[in-house]
Design a protein around this motif. Structure first.
Motif, mmCIF file in Angstrom:
data_model
loop_
_atom_site.group_PDB
_atom_site.id
_atom_site.type_symbol
_atom_site.label_atom_id
_atom_site.label_comp_id
_atom_site.label_asym_id
_atom_site.label_seq_id
_atom_site.Cartn_x
_atom_site.Cartn_y
_atom_site.Cartn_z
ATOM 1 N N ARG A 91 0.237 4.243 0.110
ATOM 2 C CA ARG A 91 -0.202 5.302 1.016
ATOM 3 C C ARG A 91 0.570 5.265 2.319
ATOM 4 O O ARG A 91 0.737 6.293 2.964
ATOM 5 C CB ARG A 91 -1.705 5.211 1.257
ATOM 6 C CG ARG A 91 -2.506 5.501 -0.028
ATOM 7 C CD ARG A 91 -3.975 5.244 0.165
ATOM 8 N NE ARG A 91 -4.175 3.815 0.415
ATOM 9 C CZ ARG A 91 -5.347 3.226 0.510
ATOM 10 N NH1 ARG A 91 -6.448 3.930 0.377
ATOM 11 N NH2 ARG A 91 -5.437 1.933 0.730
ATOM 12 N N THR A 92 1.069 4.090 2.719
ATOM 13 C CA THR A 92 1.863 3.999 3.950
ATOM 14 C C THR A 92 3.180 4.763 3.829
ATOM 15 O O THR A 92 3.793 5.087 4.840
ATOM 16 C CB THR A 92 2.156 2.531 4.327
ATOM 17 O OG1 THR A 92 2.945 1.931 3.302
ATOM 18 C CG2 THR A 92 0.870 1.748 4.525
ATOM 19 N N ASP B 247 0.855 -1.184 0.000
ATOM 20 C CA ASP B 247 0.000 0.000 0.000
ATOM 21 C C ASP B 247 0.892 1.236 0.000
ATOM 22 O O ASP B 247 1.503 1.568 1.016
ATOM 23 C CB ASP B 247 -0.924 -0.004 1.210
ATOM 24 C CG ASP B 247 -1.979 1.092 1.165
ATOM 25 O OD1 ASP B 247 -1.848 2.040 0.346
ATOM 26 O OD2 ASP B 247 -2.942 1.005 1.944
#
Length: 108
Positions: A84-85, A82
């Motif tokens: 977004r992390t 992910d």
């Protein structure tokens, strides 16, 4: 260079052997539409806007969310389920494989 993957983590299966590459997915956890990247991709277009995860098959890669001096860039050497992390909430504008000189950006 862009290749077309099949969304199952195997890339496009064109027999590149041990050549380093990175696969970009438009969904988290290495799912959805995918694109293989070998060397650099300075303009990912719509696929970059949708990038949500990357699978690394060797090498170290720099992923940037913008162009030139306005870019936020991160360096990865392992798969990220992910993006977004890592703070890449709006996708990826450019990707390049980096060598020993990690301080330089692809536009320098």
């Amino acid at each position: 260079w862009w290749g077309y993957g099949n969304g199952n983590g195997n890339g496009n299966g064109n027999g590149r052997g041990n050549q380093t590459r990175l696969v970009v997915y438009d969904r988290t956890n290495f799912r959805g539409d995918s694109r293989d990247i070998v060397n650099n991709a300075n303009n990912l277009g719509a696929m970059g806007d949708r990038a949500r995860s990357v699978q690394v098959f060797g090498g170290t890669w720099e992923l940037c969310d913008g162009a030139y001096n306005n870019a936020r860039c991160v360096t990865v050497s392992q798969s990220i389920s992910d993006l977004r992390t890592l703070g890449l909430r709006n996708g990826v504008a450019s990707i390049r494989e980096v060598g020993n000189n990690r301080s330089r950006r692809w536009w320098e």
